[in-house]
Design a protein around this motif. Sequence first.
Motif, PDB file in Angstrom:
ATOM      1  N   TYR A  88      -6.819  -9.466   0.449  1.00  0.00           N
ATOM      2  CA  TYR A  88      -5.991  -8.741  -0.513  1.00  0.00           C
ATOM      3  C   TYR A  88      -4.908  -7.972   0.219  1.00  0.00           C
ATOM      4  O   TYR A  88      -5.084  -7.550   1.363  1.00  0.00           O
ATOM      5  CB  TYR A  88      -6.831  -7.731  -1.306  1.00  0.00           C
ATOM      6  N   VAL A  89      -3.790  -7.754  -0.486  1.00  0.00           N
ATOM      7  CA  VAL A  89      -2.776  -6.813  -0.024  1.00  0.00           C
ATOM      8  C   VAL A  89      -2.554  -5.785  -1.125  1.00  0.00           C
ATOM      9  O   VAL A  89      -2.772  -6.062  -2.314  1.00  0.00           O
ATOM     10  CB  VAL A  89      -1.449  -7.503   0.337  1.00  0.00           C
ATOM     11  N   LEU A  90      -2.141  -4.597  -0.728  1.00  0.00           N
ATOM     12  CA  LEU A  90      -1.900  -3.504  -1.659  1.00  0.00           C
ATOM     13  C   LEU A  90      -0.401  -3.373  -1.872  1.00  0.00           C
ATOM     14  O   LEU A  90       0.342  -3.113  -0.928  1.00  0.00           O
ATOM     15  CB  LEU A  90      -2.481  -2.200  -1.093  1.00  0.00           C
ATOM     16  N   ARG A  91       0.030  -3.575  -3.124  1.00  0.00           N
ATOM     17  CA  ARG A  91       1.445  -3.468  -3.464  1.00  0.00           C
ATOM     18  C   ARG A  91       1.600  -2.613  -4.710  1.00  0.00           C
ATOM     19  O   ARG A  91       1.038  -2.937  -5.761  1.00  0.00           O
ATOM     20  CB  ARG A  91       2.071  -4.847  -3.706  1.00  0.00           C
ATOM     21  N   GLU A  92       2.341  -1.529  -4.580  1.00  0.00           N
ATOM     22  CA  GLU A  92       2.639  -0.636  -5.700  1.00  0.00           C
ATOM     23  C   GLU A  92       1.373  -0.205  -6.415  1.00  0.00           C
ATOM     24  O   GLU A  92       1.306  -0.187  -7.652  1.00  0.00           O
ATOM     25  CB  GLU A  92       3.617  -1.322  -6.672  1.00  0.00           C
ATOM     26  N   GLY A  93       0.357   0.147  -5.618  1.00  0.00           N
ATOM     27  CA  GLY A  93      -0.886   0.646  -6.193  1.00  0.00           C
ATOM     28  C   GLY A  93      -1.795  -0.410  -6.773  1.00  0.00           C
ATOM     29  O   GLY A  93      -2.815  -0.083  -7.383  1.00  0.00           O
ATOM     30  N   ARG A  94      -1.452  -1.682  -6.592  1.00  0.00           N
ATOM     31  CA  ARG A  94      -2.294  -2.750  -7.120  1.00  0.00           C
ATOM     32  C   ARG A  94      -2.702  -3.682  -5.986  1.00  0.00           C
ATOM     33  O   ARG A  94      -1.922  -3.941  -5.061  1.00  0.00           O
ATOM     34  CB  ARG A  94      -1.565  -3.548  -8.205  1.00  0.00           C
ATOM     35  N   LEU A  95      -3.921  -4.183  -6.072  1.00  0.00           N
ATOM     36  CA  LEU A  95      -4.416  -5.145  -5.093  1.00  0.00           C
ATOM     37  C   LEU A  95      -4.110  -6.556  -5.566  1.00  0.00           C
ATOM     38  O   LEU A  95      -4.437  -6.927  -6.700  1.00  0.00           O
ATOM     39  CB  LEU A  95      -5.923  -4.985  -4.892  1.00  0.00           C
ATOM     40  N   LEU A  96      -3.488  -7.339  -4.695  1.00  0.00           N
ATOM     41  CA  LEU A  96      -3.176  -8.733  -4.992  1.00  0.00           C
ATOM     42  C   LEU A  96      -4.065  -9.611  -4.128  1.00  0.00           C
ATOM     43  O   LEU A  96      -4.109  -9.474  -2.900  1.00  0.00           O
ATOM     44  CB  LEU A  96      -1.705  -9.015  -4.692  1.00  0.00           C
ATOM     45  N   HIS A  97      -4.783 -10.527  -4.764  1.00  0.00           N
ATOM     46  CA  HIS A  97      -5.711 -11.438  -4.103  1.00  0.00           C
ATOM     47  C   HIS A  97      -4.888 -12.584  -3.509  1.00  0.00           C
ATOM     48  O   HIS A  97      -4.381 -13.440  -4.230  1.00  0.00           O
ATOM     49  CB  HIS A  97      -6.708 -11.960  -5.140  1.00  0.00           C
ATOM     50  N   THR A  98      -4.746 -12.628  -2.195  1.00  0.00           N
ATOM     51  CA  THR A  98      -3.840 -13.595  -1.585  1.00  0.00           C
ATOM     52  C   THR A  98      -4.532 -14.799  -0.948  1.00  0.00           C
ATOM     53  O   THR A  98      -3.872 -15.809  -0.677  1.00  0.00           O
ATOM     54  CB  THR A  98      -2.957 -12.919  -0.522  1.00  0.00           C
ATOM     55  N   ALA A 140      -5.942   1.992  -8.287  1.00  0.00           N
ATOM     56  CA  ALA A 140      -5.852   3.445  -8.385  1.00  0.00           C
ATOM     57  C   ALA A 140      -7.202   4.154  -8.456  1.00  0.00           C
ATOM     58  O   ALA A 140      -7.383   5.187  -7.817  1.00  0.00           O
ATOM     59  CB  ALA A 140      -4.991   3.827  -9.574  1.00  0.00           C
ATOM     60  N   PRO A 141      -8.205   3.677  -9.231  1.00  0.00           N
ATOM     61  CA  PRO A 141      -9.478   4.403  -9.279  1.00  0.00           C
ATOM     62  C   PRO A 141     -10.129   4.576  -7.914  1.00  0.00           C
ATOM     63  O   PRO A 141     -10.753   5.598  -7.648  1.00  0.00           O
ATOM     64  CB  PRO A 141     -10.336   3.521 -10.189  1.00  0.00           C
ATOM     65  N   ALA A 142      -9.973   3.596  -7.038  1.00  0.00           N
ATOM     66  CA  ALA A 142     -10.569   3.711  -5.707  1.00  0.00           C
ATOM     67  C   ALA A 142      -9.684   4.510  -4.762  1.00  0.00           C
ATOM     68  O   ALA A 142     -10.159   5.234  -3.904  1.00  0.00           O
ATOM     69  CB  ALA A 142     -10.823   2.329  -5.124  1.00  0.00           C
ATOM     70  N   VAL A 143      -8.363   4.386  -4.941  1.00  0.00           N
ATOM     71  CA  VAL A 143      -7.443   5.027  -4.025  1.00  0.00           C
ATOM     72  C   VAL A 143      -7.364   6.528  -4.252  1.00  0.00           C
ATOM     73  O   VAL A 143      -7.187   7.317  -3.340  1.00  0.00           O
ATOM     74  CB  VAL A 143      -6.037   4.386  -4.152  1.00  0.00           C
ATOM     75  N   GLY A 144      -7.520   6.954  -5.494  1.00  0.00           N
ATOM     76  CA  GLY A 144      -7.407   8.372  -5.800  1.00  0.00           C
ATOM     77  C   GLY A 144      -5.990   8.855  -5.561  1.00  0.00           C
ATOM     78  O   GLY A 144      -5.029   8.255  -6.027  1.00  0.00           O
ATOM     79  N   HIS A 145      -5.830   9.925  -4.808  1.00  0.00           N
ATOM     80  CA  HIS A 145      -4.513  10.504  -4.573  1.00  0.00           C
ATOM     81  C   HIS A 145      -3.866   9.993  -3.292  1.00  0.00           C
ATOM     82  O   HIS A 145      -2.788  10.429  -2.920  1.00  0.00           O
ATOM     83  CB  HIS A 145      -4.607  12.030  -4.523  1.00  0.00           C
ATOM     84  N   ALA A 146      -4.533   9.084  -2.558  1.00  0.00           N
ATOM     85  CA  ALA A 146      -3.958   8.554  -1.331  1.00  0.00           C
ATOM     86  C   ALA A 146      -2.769   7.660  -1.649  1.00  0.00           C
ATOM     87  O   ALA A 146      -2.756   6.952  -2.649  1.00  0.00           O
ATOM     88  CB  ALA A 146      -4.999   7.758  -0.550  1.00  0.00           C
ATOM     89  N   GLN A 175       1.160 -18.364 -10.084  1.00  0.00           N
ATOM     90  CA  GLN A 175       0.369 -18.686 -11.269  1.00  0.00           C
ATOM     91  C   GLN A 175      -1.130 -18.656 -10.998  1.00  0.00           C
ATOM     92  O   GLN A 175      -1.927 -18.915 -11.897  1.00  0.00           O
ATOM     93  CB  GLN A 175       0.756 -20.075 -11.786  1.00  0.00           C
ATOM     94  N   VAL A 176      -1.533 -18.339  -9.753  1.00  0.00           N
ATOM     95  CA  VAL A 176      -2.934 -18.480  -9.370  1.00  0.00           C
ATOM     96  C   VAL A 176      -3.586 -17.151  -9.065  1.00  0.00           C
ATOM     97  O   VAL A 176      -4.668 -16.839  -9.547  1.00  0.00           O
ATOM     98  CB  VAL A 176      -3.063 -19.416  -8.135  1.00  0.00           C
ATOM     99  N   ALA A 177      -2.932 -16.325  -8.268  1.00  0.00           N
ATOM    100  CA  ALA A 177      -3.584 -15.131  -7.732  1.00  0.00           C
ATOM    101  C   ALA A 177      -3.830 -14.089  -8.809  1.00  0.00           C
ATOM    102  O   ALA A 177      -3.043 -13.916  -9.732  1.00  0.00           O
ATOM    103  CB  ALA A 177      -2.735 -14.530  -6.625  1.00  0.00           C
ATOM    104  N   GLU A 178      -4.939 -13.375  -8.696  1.00  0.00           N
ATOM    105  CA  GLU A 178      -5.243 -12.270  -9.588  1.00  0.00           C
ATOM    106  C   GLU A 178      -4.907 -10.962  -8.893  1.00  0.00           C
ATOM    107  O   GLU A 178      -4.922 -10.843  -7.682  1.00  0.00           O
ATOM    108  CB  GLU A 178      -6.729 -12.260  -9.957  1.00  0.00           C
ATOM    109  N   SER A 179      -4.544  -9.964  -9.678  1.00  0.00           N
ATOM    110  CA  SER A 179      -4.353  -8.633  -9.133  1.00  0.00           C
ATOM    111  C   SER A 179      -5.075  -7.659 -10.034  1.00  0.00           C
ATOM    112  O   SER A 179      -5.362  -7.939 -11.196  1.00  0.00           O
ATOM    113  CB  SER A 179      -2.859  -8.292  -9.056  1.00  0.00           C
TER     114      SER A 179
END
Length: 346
Positions: A297-307, A171-177, A163-167
């Motif tokens: 942050y961790v990267l999960r399924e193309g999204r950054l999760l603020h941990t 994708a805009p920064a990752v591009g095709h990687a 209920q706390v962390a933002e994600s």
Amino acid sequence: MTREAPPVAELPDSVVKNLLETSTTSELRPGYEGANIGTIIGFKHVNYLIEQGIIEHFRAAGAPVGRLYDEHGLGFDLLELDTRLQTALLVDDIAAVEVVPHTPSDSTEFVFKVQIRVVRDDAEKKAVTSTARAVLRRDDRVTDPDPIPEELGRFVTDHIGNQVAESFDAAPAVGHATAQELSTDRGVSDDPVIARLTEGRNAFGWKWRMPYFYCHFFERVQMSGYLRQMEEVVDRFLAARGLSIKPMLDERNWIPAVTRSHVRILDETVMEEELYTVYTVESIFKDLLYTSTMDCYVLREGRLLHTATGTITHAYGVVENGREGRLVNFDDRVLRALEGSRTGTE
């Protein structure tokens, strides 16, 4: 690997009352590993003492953290430590760690006020103050767990921080990687995720795979892991800004000193995930102290999760004769480096 199961006994209802209403004081010794500056204990091991004091508080209340896990499937997790260092702790100190419950009646987190006192010149002196928060994280690996008192249930969660962390979309920064490609790139400046997270900020970014020895309860990064991450990102930041600790010590006898540290776990980071850590200088006070933030942050399924997030306030100290310490003012070179010059020189 086998071990004899501990005797099973239900937690008495008095456990909750003890945890929430009774203060405890433990006499603890700091770890020798933490004596980084002569005999002075670094901020990480000061926080370890606070954690140990809270664990002793649970033992005194009749709820040892090992028993909570083995018999009830509940992992004790520190979520937050906000610590001010007022007097240096030394390796031979006997630290009196007082834990005072401070949990609001409607809180789902344990809240404790902690003081560490030491003896100086034959008198007890307050050396450290801290506010700490903790929860009990349910682990399904423990099958058929024993019941707990109903009042303890409000401090139990199935996941930390949902209920706390933002994600946000990376994708805009990752591009095709792909995430796999990013995980093999341990660089700083050319990493697209780091580039996004540090863009337009007086910041330094670092990516590192979380090892098992930063984790507990099999796979979850624990508070001590984030404290270690905070310690290392400072070291890397200073080196990147031309203020590497060893040359500063050799040339000036200057060493970083911490006056306050704060870490809050927002969500769960799992073993072997790549942790993106961003260290940002936020303010400089009277050429004597500077405060920075740490965000993970961790990267999960193309999204950054603020941990995780936190702050740390540093000064520079000189320890004369190996024993007597004093703070020193930043000169122009140090100020330029902290304010954003990558080399510390014009």
